[in-house]
Design a protein around this motif. Structure first.
Motif, short mmCIF file in Angstrom:
data_model
loop_
_atom_site.label_atom_id
_atom_site.label_comp_id
_atom_site.label_asym_id
_atom_site.label_seq_id
_atom_site.Cartn_x
_atom_site.Cartn_y
_atom_site.Cartn_z
N SER A 38 -8.19 1.00 -12.06
CA SER A 38 -7.46 0.08 -12.94
C SER A 38 -6.58 -0.88 -12.14
O SER A 38 -6.47 -2.06 -12.48
CB SER A 38 -6.60 0.87 -13.92
OG SER A 38 -7.40 1.70 -14.72
N SER A 39 -5.94 -0.35 -11.08
CA SER A 39 -5.07 -1.22 -10.30
C SER A 39 -5.86 -2.38 -9.69
O SER A 39 -5.37 -3.51 -9.62
CB SER A 39 -4.38 -0.41 -9.19
OG SER A 39 -5.33 0.22 -8.36
N GLY A 90 0.79 -1.22 0.00
CA GLY A 90 0.00 0.00 0.00
C GLY A 90 0.82 1.27 0.00
O GLY A 90 0.29 2.37 0.23
N ALA A 91 2.12 1.14 -0.29
CA ALA A 91 3.03 2.27 -0.11
C ALA A 91 2.78 3.42 -1.08
O ALA A 91 3.22 4.54 -0.82
CB ALA A 91 4.48 1.80 -0.25
N TYR A 92 2.10 3.15 -2.18
CA TYR A 92 1.83 4.24 -3.12
C TYR A 92 0.58 5.01 -2.74
O TYR A 92 0.21 5.98 -3.42
CB TYR A 92 1.72 3.69 -4.54
CG TYR A 92 3.01 3.13 -5.06
CD1 TYR A 92 4.07 3.97 -5.40
CD2 TYR A 92 3.20 1.76 -5.16
CE1 TYR A 92 5.27 3.46 -5.85
CE2 TYR A 92 4.40 1.24 -5.61
CZ TYR A 92 5.44 2.09 -5.95
OH TYR A 92 6.64 1.59 -6.39
N GLY A 93 -0.09 4.57 -1.69
CA GLY A 93 -1.27 5.29 -1.22
C GLY A 93 -2.43 5.17 -2.18
O GLY A 93 -2.45 4.32 -3.06
N GLY A 94 -3.39 6.04 -1.99
CA GLY A 94 -4.54 6.06 -2.88
C GLY A 94 -5.62 5.08 -2.50
O GLY A 94 -6.77 5.27 -2.88
N SER A 95 -5.28 4.06 -1.78
CA SER A 95 -6.28 3.06 -1.41
C SER A 95 -5.79 2.25 -0.23
O SER A 95 -4.62 1.87 -0.15
CB SER A 95 -6.54 2.12 -2.58
OG SER A 95 -7.28 1.00 -2.17
N THR A 96 -6.69 1.98 0.69
CA THR A 96 -6.39 1.08 1.79
C THR A 96 -6.48 -0.37 1.33
O THR A 96 -5.85 -1.26 1.88
CB THR A 96 -7.41 1.31 2.93
OG1 THR A 96 -7.29 2.65 3.37
CG2 THR A 96 -7.18 0.36 4.08
N GLY A 135 -0.41 2.70 6.59
CA GLY A 135 0.55 2.59 5.50
C GLY A 135 0.13 3.39 4.29
O GLY A 135 0.96 4.06 3.66
N ALA A 136 -1.15 3.33 3.93
CA ALA A 136 -1.63 4.09 2.77
C ALA A 136 -1.56 5.58 3.03
O ALA A 136 -1.33 6.38 2.12
CB ALA A 136 -3.05 3.66 2.43
N GLU A 137 -1.77 5.96 4.28
CA GLU A 137 -1.67 7.39 4.63
C GLU A 137 -0.22 7.87 4.56
O GLU A 137 0.06 8.97 4.10
CB GLU A 137 -2.23 7.62 6.03
CG GLU A 137 -3.74 7.50 6.11
CD GLU A 137 -4.26 7.54 7.56
OE1 GLU A 137 -5.47 7.58 7.73
OE2 GLU A 137 -3.43 7.50 8.50
N GLN A 138 0.69 7.03 5.03
CA GLN A 138 2.10 7.45 5.10
C GLN A 138 2.76 7.52 3.73
O GLN A 138 3.64 8.35 3.51
CB GLN A 138 2.90 6.48 5.99
CG GLN A 138 2.66 6.65 7.47
CD GLN A 138 3.48 5.68 8.30
OE1 GLN A 138 3.97 4.67 7.79
NE2 GLN A 138 3.61 5.97 9.58
N ARG A 139 2.39 6.62 2.82
CA ARG A 139 3.03 6.55 1.50
C ARG A 139 4.54 6.61 1.65
O ARG A 139 5.22 7.42 0.99
CB ARG A 139 2.58 7.69 0.60
CG ARG A 139 1.09 7.75 0.38
CD ARG A 139 0.70 8.84 -0.56
NE ARG A 139 -0.75 8.96 -0.65
CZ ARG A 139 -1.38 9.42 -1.70
NH1 ARG A 139 -0.71 9.79 -2.76
NH2 ARG A 139 -2.69 9.51 -1.71
N ALA A 140 5.08 5.78 2.50
CA ALA A 140 6.50 5.87 2.86
C ALA A 140 7.40 5.61 1.67
O ALA A 140 7.30 4.57 1.01
CB ALA A 140 6.80 4.87 3.98
#
Lengths: 258, 229
Positions: free
Chosen positions: B102-103, A79-85, A226-231
């Protein structure tokens, strides 16, 4: 040609109210159903308020959400790119199917307990001893990196406090644990949870799904943060922290011939 | 006024358990433009290998002949027509119809295609056992054999694979070719199968128009709700 129809016991949408596992959602369940009871009903098991409270305690006892733990770390990396849990959550849950970690040991343990509980207690223990003598690793037994699984200790206290410790699967599980302890192997939460769930009436094949629900807070908490941090370090681990151990550079025969 | 100290929590196994300091890679080299199993991506693989050949090389650990590369491409293509009625594509279409990004659609297609692969491998366990056996007698798993699969592979790639005489459909034919090319383990075969199925699954699902309650057959099939024992 007649099209096949599928049967379901889960739900039906209505007008004004809906059916869920044999009950009217608003007229029967709403206001009379705890979260523990609802989660049990999700798997088709109707529990009393006291039993539902034990489900609550089974879930809380199962909490171990340290993000270093591999499947939970996975939720962070995926989930590191964020955008979705959901990306991290789904990835983490998929990894929980392994034979050792996560919910993987639950079904084999449930099947074993469900079969052994029908035997004479001494015969059941003899079979367990034979399995252990043969070098088998019992599913839901073994505690890495610590002396005992604190989750088992916590759950045991709850089961005893609610008077559920004399139920057949829990008693059998306790005898098995006594035996494995003489061999230096402690039970982990998967087997203890399984025994408690079987005594609550969950079918052996559905205990795994209940255990996944119990682990859900561990995954979800990490997936959300994790999704919030986008580490960035999880999007790409810096080169200084990587080590290549593969083949040295070489040239393909096709490249050489050109 | 000084801020109160943050509470300190004792270190547990996650902090104290012995663990390596670095993350190790064993196949993909990230240095100097990147390489797979030692073959440079930009100057070696890209100009001389098709993507499916690079995939086979990645799974096998070494370069593949052009004939084997062509045969792999043929077998992958045989099973690439994963149509809308099959679970990998149907799932991806539902993800699209449900409004997933899409993902999510691509992830769903990959996940279900891999599950389908595991299912196919289990269904073909007798064939796989026979292929891995030594010495081998005539395959007795089924009687309905289609010699055209052997001819198709030979005509398209030049590879004449004896075992293909026992193929009866595109699934069994693809598995026999995968095995013949050196993909012997279930994870290797699962990867090849899922990769091929993604071709049809993604093409079909991404062509779907997206969130539309009127476009999807809601009652295919219908579910009959029941209560009581």
């Amino acid at each position: 040609m007649t099209r096949p129809r599928l049967r379901t016991r889960v739900a039906k949408t209505g007008w004004g109210d809906h059916r869920f596992q044999g009950h009217a959602v608003y007229a029967e369940l709403l206001g009379h159903t705890s979260t523990g009871q609802l989660l049990a009903l999700t798997l088709g098991v109707k529990l009393t308020p006291n039993e539902g409270a034990l489900i609550d305690e089974m879930f809380v006892s199962s909490l171990l959400a340290d993000p270093h733990i591999w499947p939970l770390k996975l939720t962070r990396v995926a989930g590191a790119y964020g955008g979705s849990t959901m990306t991290g959550l789904t990835a983490g849950l998929l990894s929980a199917e392994g034979p050792i970690t996560g919910a993987g040991p639950v079904t084999p343990m449930a099947e074993l307990l469900d079969r052994l509980v029908q035997l004479d207690p001494d015969a059941a223990l003899r079979e367990v001893r034979a399995l252990l003598d043969a070098g088998s690793r019992l599913p839901g037994f073994g505690v890495p990196a610590r002396k005992v699984d604190e989750r088992v200790v916590a759950l045991s206290r709850c089961v005893i406090a609610r008077g559920q410790h004399q139920r057949p699967h829990w008693l059998l599980w306790g005898r098995i644990a006594d035996e494995t302890r003489t061999r230096g192997v402690e039970p982990n939460i998967a087997s203890a949870f399984t025994a408690a769930a079987l005594d609550l009436g969950f079918p052996p094949e559905r205990v795994e799904a209940l255990f996944v629900l119990a682990l859900l807070p561990c995954f979800l908490a990490n997936a959300v943060e994790g999704a919030e941090q986008r580490a960035e370090i999880l999007q790409e681990v810096p080169g200084v922290d990587l080590e290549y151990r593969g083949p040295a550079r070489r040239e393909s025969s096709r490249c050489r011939s050109c | 006024m000084a801020k109160p100290d943050k509470p300190r929590f004792e270190d547990g196994p996650a902090q104290l358990f012995p663990a390596p300091e670095t993350l190790a890679g064993h196949v993909v080299d990230w240095r100097d433009g990147g390489a797979i199993h030692g073959y440079g991506v930009a100057d070696d693989l890209a100009p001389h290998f098709a993507p499916h050949e690079v995939f086979l090389l990645g799974l096998l650990g070494d370069e593949v002949s052009q004939q084997h590369g062509r045969a792999f491409g043929v077998a992958l293509t045989w099973i690439s027509a994963c149509h809308v009625g099959l679970a990998p594509t149907h799932s991806a279409v539902l993800a699209r119809v449900s409004g997933g990004p899409s993902s999510a659609i691509i992830g769903v297609a990959a996940m279900v295609a891999a599950r389908e692969a595991e299912h196919i491998l289990t269904k073909h366990q007798a064939l796989l056992d026979w292929l891995n056996g030594s010495p081998r007698s005539d395959f007795a798993g089924w009687a309905d054999r289609d010699p055209r699969w052997r001819h198709r592979l030979r005509d398209a790639s030049g590879l004449d694979l004896d075992d293909l005489q026992f193929a009866r459909d595109e699934s069994s034919a693809a598995l026999i070719v995968f095995h013949g090319l050196g993909l012997r383990s279930r994870p290797q075969m699962t990867a090849a199968w899922a990769w091929a199925r993604m071709i049809g699954a993604l093409a079909e699902s991404l062509a779907e128009s997206g969130l539309d309650i009127h476009s999807y057959p809601l009652r295919l099939p219908p579910f009959d709700y029941e209560e009581g024992s």
